[in-house]
Design an enzyme around this catalytic site. Structure first.
Site, mmCIF file in Angstrom:
data_model
loop_
_atom_site.group_PDB
_atom_site.id
_atom_site.type_symbol
_atom_site.label_atom_id
_atom_site.label_comp_id
_atom_site.label_asym_id
_atom_site.label_seq_id
_atom_site.Cartn_x
_atom_site.Cartn_y
_atom_site.Cartn_z
ATOM 1 N N HIS A 205 1.056 0.828 -13.300
ATOM 2 C CA HIS A 205 1.868 -0.338 -13.675
ATOM 3 C C HIS A 205 3.347 0.025 -13.550
ATOM 4 O O HIS A 205 3.760 1.095 -14.017
ATOM 5 C CB HIS A 205 1.554 -0.774 -15.121
ATOM 6 C CG HIS A 205 2.361 -1.963 -15.531
ATOM 7 N ND1 HIS A 205 2.094 -3.227 -15.043
ATOM 8 C CD2 HIS A 205 3.454 -2.084 -16.328
ATOM 9 C CE1 HIS A 205 2.992 -4.071 -15.528
ATOM 10 N NE2 HIS A 205 3.825 -3.407 -16.309
ATOM 11 N N ASP B 91 -3.426 -4.215 -18.892
ATOM 12 C CA ASP B 91 -2.501 -3.125 -19.255
ATOM 13 C C ASP B 91 -2.682 -2.598 -20.675
ATOM 14 O O ASP B 91 -1.730 -2.096 -21.275
ATOM 15 C CB ASP B 91 -1.034 -3.595 -19.067
ATOM 16 C CG ASP B 91 -0.757 -4.057 -17.639
ATOM 17 O OD1 ASP B 91 -1.385 -3.522 -16.716
ATOM 18 O OD2 ASP B 91 0.089 -4.947 -17.465
ATOM 19 N N GLU C 198 5.997 6.046 -9.556
ATOM 20 C CA GLU C 198 4.630 5.679 -9.195
ATOM 21 C C GLU C 198 3.987 6.683 -8.246
ATOM 22 O O GLU C 198 2.859 7.134 -8.457
ATOM 23 C CB GLU C 198 4.623 4.296 -8.534
ATOM 24 C CG GLU C 198 5.094 3.191 -9.452
ATOM 25 C CD GLU C 198 4.996 1.815 -8.817
ATOM 26 O OE1 GLU C 198 4.091 1.580 -8.012
ATOM 27 O OE2 GLU C 198 5.839 0.962 -9.151
ATOM 28 N N GLU D 112 10.129 7.479 -7.246
ATOM 29 C CA GLU D 112 10.320 8.599 -8.177
ATOM 30 C C GLU D 112 9.281 8.638 -9.297
ATOM 31 O O GLU D 112 9.099 9.675 -9.928
ATOM 32 C CB GLU D 112 11.730 8.547 -8.781
ATOM 33 C CG GLU D 112 12.808 8.774 -7.742
ATOM 34 C CD GLU D 112 14.219 8.743 -8.320
ATOM 35 O OE1 GLU D 112 14.391 8.933 -9.543
ATOM 36 O OE2 GLU D 112 15.154 8.498 -7.543
ATOM 37 N N GLY E 59 0.778 -1.234 0.000
ATOM 38 C CA GLY E 59 0.000 0.000 0.000
ATOM 39 C C GLY E 59 0.809 1.282 0.000
ATOM 40 O O GLY E 59 0.337 2.323 0.468
ATOM 41 N N LEU F 6 -9.806 -7.536 -12.770
ATOM 42 C CA LEU F 6 -11.197 -7.202 -12.438
ATOM 43 C C LEU F 6 -12.175 -7.985 -13.298
ATOM 44 O O LEU F 6 -11.877 -8.325 -14.445
ATOM 45 C CB LEU F 6 -11.435 -5.706 -12.672
ATOM 46 C CG LEU F 6 -10.931 -4.726 -11.629
ATOM 47 C CD1 LEU F 6 -11.285 -3.310 -12.066
ATOM 48 C CD2 LEU F 6 -11.491 -5.020 -10.255
ATOM 49 N N GLU G 262 -10.803 -4.487 -20.496
ATOM 50 C CA GLU G 262 -10.918 -5.896 -20.119
ATOM 51 C C GLU G 262 -9.630 -6.691 -20.316
ATOM 52 O O GLU G 262 -9.562 -7.858 -19.939
ATOM 53 C CB GLU G 262 -12.090 -6.532 -20.875
ATOM 54 C CG GLU G 262 -13.413 -6.084 -20.261
ATOM 55 C CD GLU G 262 -14.608 -6.354 -21.136
ATOM 56 O OE1 GLU G 262 -14.673 -7.441 -21.723
ATOM 57 O OE2 GLU G 262 -15.465 -5.454 -21.243
ATOM 58 N N ASN H 206 1.461 3.013 -2.610
ATOM 59 C CA ASN H 206 0.726 3.927 -3.501
ATOM 60 C C ASN H 206 -0.511 4.486 -2.808
ATOM 61 O O ASN H 206 -0.842 5.658 -2.979
ATOM 62 C CB ASN H 206 0.354 3.215 -4.801
ATOM 63 C CG ASN H 206 1.525 3.152 -5.765
ATOM 64 O OD1 ASN H 206 1.979 4.180 -6.264
ATOM 65 N ND2 ASN H 206 2.050 1.956 -6.005
HETATM 66 C C1 GAR Z 1 3.544 -1.369 -7.222
HETATM 67 O O1 GAR Z 1 4.863 -1.385 -7.688
HETATM 68 C C2 GAR Z 1 2.583 -1.373 -8.376
HETATM 69 O O2 GAR Z 1 3.026 -0.640 -9.477
HETATM 70 C C3 GAR Z 1 2.535 -2.840 -8.700
HETATM 71 O O3 GAR Z 1 2.507 -3.491 -7.444
HETATM 72 C C4 GAR Z 1 3.207 -2.685 -6.499
HETATM 73 C C5 GAR Z 1 2.318 -2.471 -5.298
HETATM 74 O O4 GAR Z 1 2.955 -1.735 -4.307
HETATM 75 N N1 GAR Z 1 1.396 -3.163 -9.529
HETATM 76 C C6 GAR Z 1 1.431 -4.092 -10.475
HETATM 77 O O5 GAR Z 1 2.401 -4.796 -10.670
HETATM 78 C C7 GAR Z 1 0.143 -4.227 -11.291
HETATM 79 N N2 GAR Z 1 0.403 -4.914 -12.513
HETATM 80 P P1 GAR Z 1 2.132 -1.050 -3.119
HETATM 81 O O6 GAR Z 1 1.136 -2.064 -2.592
HETATM 82 O O7 GAR Z 1 3.194 -0.722 -2.097
HETATM 83 O O8 GAR Z 1 1.452 0.182 -3.673
#
Ligand code: GAR
Length: 207
Positions: free
Chosen positions: A109, A150, A180, A178, A11, A93, A147, A13
């Site tokens: 992503h 990515d 996400e 840097e 989490g 989803l 659907e 993000n």
């Molecule tokens: C992040 O790096 C996100 O970009 C990736 O999972 C991680 C989750 O981190 N998502 C994917 O790979 C989706 N295809 P977080 O739980 O610390 O935000």
């Protein structure tokens, strides 16, 4: 703008969104629901620490994938969310949810789409693939969700150099911090401000 944030893991993000709401950058945004795909997600602790309603809707708890899809959809509708933000959400989803919230679901992503994406490319895996291929830049992408994995319209991308001494973990950490955690809040703000439209499957950003 009311948003639902979908999570599966740590989490970071989600935390970036929370921090940007608190700082005022996302002043008009409210997280009305954190929905986790599993009850071990540390993101759930971040939600409760910040007084945000949360729930777990795990595909494993449903005999039928359509029932799980409906349960997810019901939770989002109940919450009143206008936008779904997939922030490290690792389940694909269901069709019903994607159709009902068409052009109102975004995903972060951890690579520069259309490279290093698609089924199986999540978490640390894109970073391992980047190093194995020897590419010199990588980064992150925020895109609308359709659907297919990515493949929806790209909203924002941000790149970093790949360093000769990078490990998958060091690259992952740098991209999270840097790229996400910068472009996900920025994309939410652009959408909240009505600055993103879609024409012929291309996202037009009027910043
Ligand atoms: C992040 O790096 C996100 O970009 C990736 O999972 C991680 C989750 O981190 N998502 C994917 O790979 C989706 N295809 P977080 O739980 O610390 O935000």
């Amino acid at each position: 703008m009311k948003i639902a944030v979908f999570v599966s893991g740590g989490g970071t993000n989600l935390q970036a969104i929370i921090d940007n709401i608190k700082s005022g950058y996302l002043a008009d945004v409210e997280i009305v629901l954190v929905l986790a795909s599993n009850n071990g997600a540390y993101a759930l602790t971040r939600a409760s620490d910040n007084g945000i309603p949360s729930c777990v809707v795990s595909v494993k708890d449903y005999a039928d994938k359509d029932d799980w899809d409906q349960a997810v959809l019901d939770k989002v509708k109940e919450s009143g969310a206008e936008l779904i933000v997939l922030a490290g959400y690792l389940s694909l989803l269901g069709t019903k949810t994607v159709r009902e919230y068409s052009n109102r679901i975004i995903n972060i992503h951890p690579a520069l789409i259309p490279s290093f994406c698609g089924a199986g490319m999540y978490g640390i895996r894109p970073h391992k693939a980047v190093l194995a291929r020897g590419v010199k830049v990588s980064g992150a992408t925020v895109h609308f969700v359709n659907e297919n994995y990515d493949e929806g319209p790209i909203i924002l991308q941000k790149a970093v150099d790949v360093r000769p001494d990078d490990t998958p973990e060091s690259l992952q950490q740098r991209i999270m911090k840097e790229c996400e955690q910068v472009i996900l809040p920025r994309a939410i703000r652009l959408i909240a401000d009505g600055k993103v439209t879609i024409e012929n499957n291309i996202a037009i950003v009027n910043s």
